[in-house]
Design an enzyme around this catalytic site. Structure first.
Site, PDB file in Angstrom:
ATOM      1  N   TYR A 153       0.835  -1.217   0.000  1.00  0.00           N
ATOM      2  CA  TYR A 153       0.000   0.000   0.000  1.00  0.00           C
ATOM      3  C   TYR A 153       0.869   1.267   0.000  1.00  0.00           C
ATOM      4  CZ  TYR A 153      -3.681   3.261   1.485  1.00  0.00           C
ATOM      5  OH  TYR A 153      -4.561   4.311   1.572  1.00  0.00           O
ATOM      6  N   LYS A 157       1.318   4.125  -2.997  1.00  0.00           N
ATOM      7  CA  LYS A 157       0.967   5.537  -2.783  1.00  0.00           C
ATOM      8  C   LYS A 157       2.164   6.454  -3.043  1.00  0.00           C
ATOM      9  CE  LYS A 157      -3.381   5.016  -1.731  1.00  0.00           C
ATOM     10  NZ  LYS A 157      -4.446   5.590  -2.579  1.00  0.00           N
TER      11      LYS A 157
HETATM   12  N1  LIG Z   1      -9.579   5.981   4.802  1.00  0.00           N
HETATM   13  C1  LIG Z   1      -8.314   6.321   5.052  1.00  0.00           C
HETATM   14  O1  LIG Z   1      -7.862   6.332   6.216  1.00  0.00           O
HETATM   15  C2  LIG Z   1      -7.413   6.739   3.921  1.00  0.00           C
HETATM   16  C3  LIG Z   1      -6.197   7.367   4.254  1.00  0.00           C
HETATM   17  C4  LIG Z   1      -5.350   7.753   3.216  1.00  0.00           C
HETATM   18  C5  LIG Z   1      -5.703   7.529   1.910  1.00  0.00           C
HETATM   19  N2  LIG Z   1      -6.893   6.926   1.601  1.00  0.00           N
HETATM   20  C6  LIG Z   1      -7.198   6.710   0.188  1.00  0.00           C
HETATM   21  O2  LIG Z   1      -8.417   7.340  -0.127  1.00  0.00           O
HETATM   22  C7  LIG Z   1      -9.057   6.630  -1.194  1.00  0.00           C
HETATM   23  C8  LIG Z   1     -10.481   6.303  -0.780  1.00  0.00           C
HETATM   24  O3  LIG Z   1     -10.435   5.499   0.373  1.00  0.00           O
HETATM   25  P1  LIG Z   1     -11.691   5.203   1.323  1.00  0.00           P
HETATM   26  O4  LIG Z   1     -11.181   5.187   2.689  1.00  0.00           O
HETATM   27  O5  LIG Z   1     -12.837   6.071   0.948  1.00  0.00           O
HETATM   28  O6  LIG Z   1     -11.955   3.665   0.890  1.00  0.00           O
HETATM   29  P2  LIG Z   1     -13.285   2.832   0.688  1.00  0.00           P
HETATM   30  O7  LIG Z   1     -12.849   1.411   0.642  1.00  0.00           O
HETATM   31  O8  LIG Z   1     -14.312   3.203   1.688  1.00  0.00           O
HETATM   32  O9  LIG Z   1     -13.793   3.289  -0.755  1.00  0.00           O
HETATM   33  C9  LIG Z   1     -13.062   2.960  -1.901  1.00  0.00           C
HETATM   34  C10 LIG Z   1     -14.016   2.815  -3.075  1.00  0.00           C
HETATM   35  O10 LIG Z   1     -13.216   2.453  -4.214  1.00  0.00           O
HETATM   36  C11 LIG Z   1     -13.874   1.419  -4.915  1.00  0.00           C
HETATM   37  N3  LIG Z   1     -12.884   0.624  -5.649  1.00  0.00           N
HETATM   38  C12 LIG Z   1     -11.983  -0.256  -5.138  1.00  0.00           C
HETATM   39  N4  LIG Z   1     -11.323  -0.842  -6.137  1.00  0.00           N
HETATM   40  C13 LIG Z   1     -11.793  -0.317  -7.290  1.00  0.00           C
HETATM   41  C14 LIG Z   1     -11.513  -0.548  -8.648  1.00  0.00           C
HETATM   42  N5  LIG Z   1     -10.606  -1.455  -9.043  1.00  0.00           N
HETATM   43  N6  LIG Z   1     -12.183   0.170  -9.593  1.00  0.00           N
HETATM   44  C15 LIG Z   1     -13.114   1.078  -9.206  1.00  0.00           C
HETATM   45  N7  LIG Z   1     -13.439   1.315  -7.940  1.00  0.00           N
HETATM   46  C16 LIG Z   1     -12.796   0.633  -6.988  1.00  0.00           C
HETATM   47  C17 LIG Z   1     -14.564   0.602  -3.818  1.00  0.00           C
HETATM   48  O11 LIG Z   1     -15.620  -0.203  -4.345  1.00  0.00           O
HETATM   49  C18 LIG Z   1     -15.049   1.699  -2.886  1.00  0.00           C
HETATM   50  O12 LIG Z   1     -16.333   2.149  -3.237  1.00  0.00           O
HETATM   51  C19 LIG Z   1      -8.188   5.405  -1.455  1.00  0.00           C
HETATM   52  O13 LIG Z   1      -7.334   5.665  -2.531  1.00  0.00           O
HETATM   53  C20 LIG Z   1      -7.406   5.259  -0.172  1.00  0.00           C
HETATM   54  O14 LIG Z   1      -6.188   4.581  -0.370  1.00  0.00           O
HETATM   55  C21 LIG Z   1      -7.754   6.531   2.588  1.00  0.00           C
END
Ligand SMILES: NC(=O)c1ccc[n+]([C@@H]2O[C@H](COP(=O)([O-])OP(=O)(O)OC[C@H]3O[C@@H](n4cnc5c(N)ncnc54)[C@H](O)[C@@H]3O)[C@@H](O)[C@H]2O)c1
Length: 256
Positions: A153, A157
């Site tokens: 991961y 990133k």
């Molecule tokens: N939540 C955190 O703490 C956090 C922190 C830093 C970065 N992020 C990043 O933010 C972004 C969103 O994360 P989140 O926490 O909302 O996650 P989440 O899992 O709640 O939502 C992610 C969404 O992406 C969709 N998805 C996954 N794989 C996919 C694919 N191959 N094609 C299309 N859609 C796809 C999923 O179905 C889901 O609806 C991600 O890139 C994550 O790495 C999240």
């Protein structure tokens, strides 16, 4: 507003979590928001939540699949030739000790997080040029600060951050800006999946603001980067993380 003046934002992985909030933010600012997600059930829930609201389109598409990305953006640009904002938000997290990460785990994370960002940006480039648009890639503080459990991961990133700079340099010549947001921890389904009780306590200890961020706090930064207020910002990685990155040698014993 006639069609020529309609602004269009495409957000991947937007059926829930941070992406859903970002799509809603663009919509509330008058954009037509295009929601891409690969999960049928999550997309159905999302459409139910937004039922009766105009100004949204929905595309089921796996951003890591080149054919699906190509055909999805062909369909999008048939209807909306110009795109004004592309937010590459779709991501997955697999947290495991490095020696337990299988090649399948590694590949799955790279395919969605890194390849998906590359593919969607490339597929929308002509439409972004037409819209004098802007790309925001969602990285993570895990790509800035290394940690256990995040070998795939965190590396994906960090690669997104460099990809953003590459895009800023090449696409900038065509009038398209590219920036990245590196969120700290945000309470979403992803966080529920990979943040254990221990991880939660440690975050509270290590983050100067001593809390998780909200989806709204991330969408504020994303929207700003796509707005005219950010018209000279290109190739930057901006952390929205409560000061986690700034903490550096932030030993708990040195806290005031
Ligand atoms: N939540 C955190 O703490 C956090 C922190 C830093 C970065 N992020 C990043 O933010 C972004 C969103 O994360 P989140 O926490 O909302 O996650 P989440 O899992 O709640 O939502 C992610 C969404 O992406 C969709 N998805 C996954 N794989 C996919 C694919 N191959 N094609 C299309 N859609 C796809 C999923 O179905 C889901 O609806 C991600 O890139 C994550 O790495 C999240």
């Amino acid at each position: 507003m006639n069609d020529k003046n309609l602004k269009v934002a495409v957000v991947t992985g937007a059926a829930r979590g941070i992406g859903f909030e970002i799509a809603q933010r663009f919509h509330s600012e008058g954009y037509h928001a295009i929601i891409i997600d690969n999960d049928y059930t999550t997309m159905e829930d999302c459409q139910n939540r937004l039922k009766g609201k105009n100004g949204y389109s929905y595309f089921l598409c796996d951003v890591s699949n080149p054919e699906q990305v190509k055909s999805t953006f062909e369909k999008i640009t048939e209807q909306f030739p110009a795109i004004h904002a592309l937010v590459n938000n779709a991501g997955i997290a697999i947290f495991k000790p490095a020696e337990e990460v299988t090649f399948e785990d590694w590949t799955a994370v790279m395919n969605v997080n890194l390849n998906g960002t590359f593919l969607c940006s490339q597929a929308s480039l002509s439409a972004l040029v037409l819209g004098k648009g802007s790309i925001v890639n969602i990285a993570s503080i895990s790509g800035v600060r290394a940690s256990t459990l995040r070998i795939a991961y965190g590396t994906s990133k960090a690669a997104i951050m460099h990809l953003t700079k590459q895009q800023a340099v090449e696409y900038g010549n065509k009038g398209v800006r590219a920036n990245a947001v590196a969120p700290g921890p945000v309470e979403t389904e992803m966080a529920k999946l990979v943040h254990s009780a221990d991880i939660r306590t440690s975050y509270a200890d290590a983050i100067p603001l001593a809390r998780y961020g909200s989806t709204e706090e991330i969408s504020n930064m994303v929207y700003f980067l796509c707005s005219p207020q950010a018209s000279y910002i290109n190739g930057q990685i901006i952390a929205a993380d409560g000061g986690f990155d700034a903490a550096g040698v932030g030993l708990p014993s040195l806290r005031v």
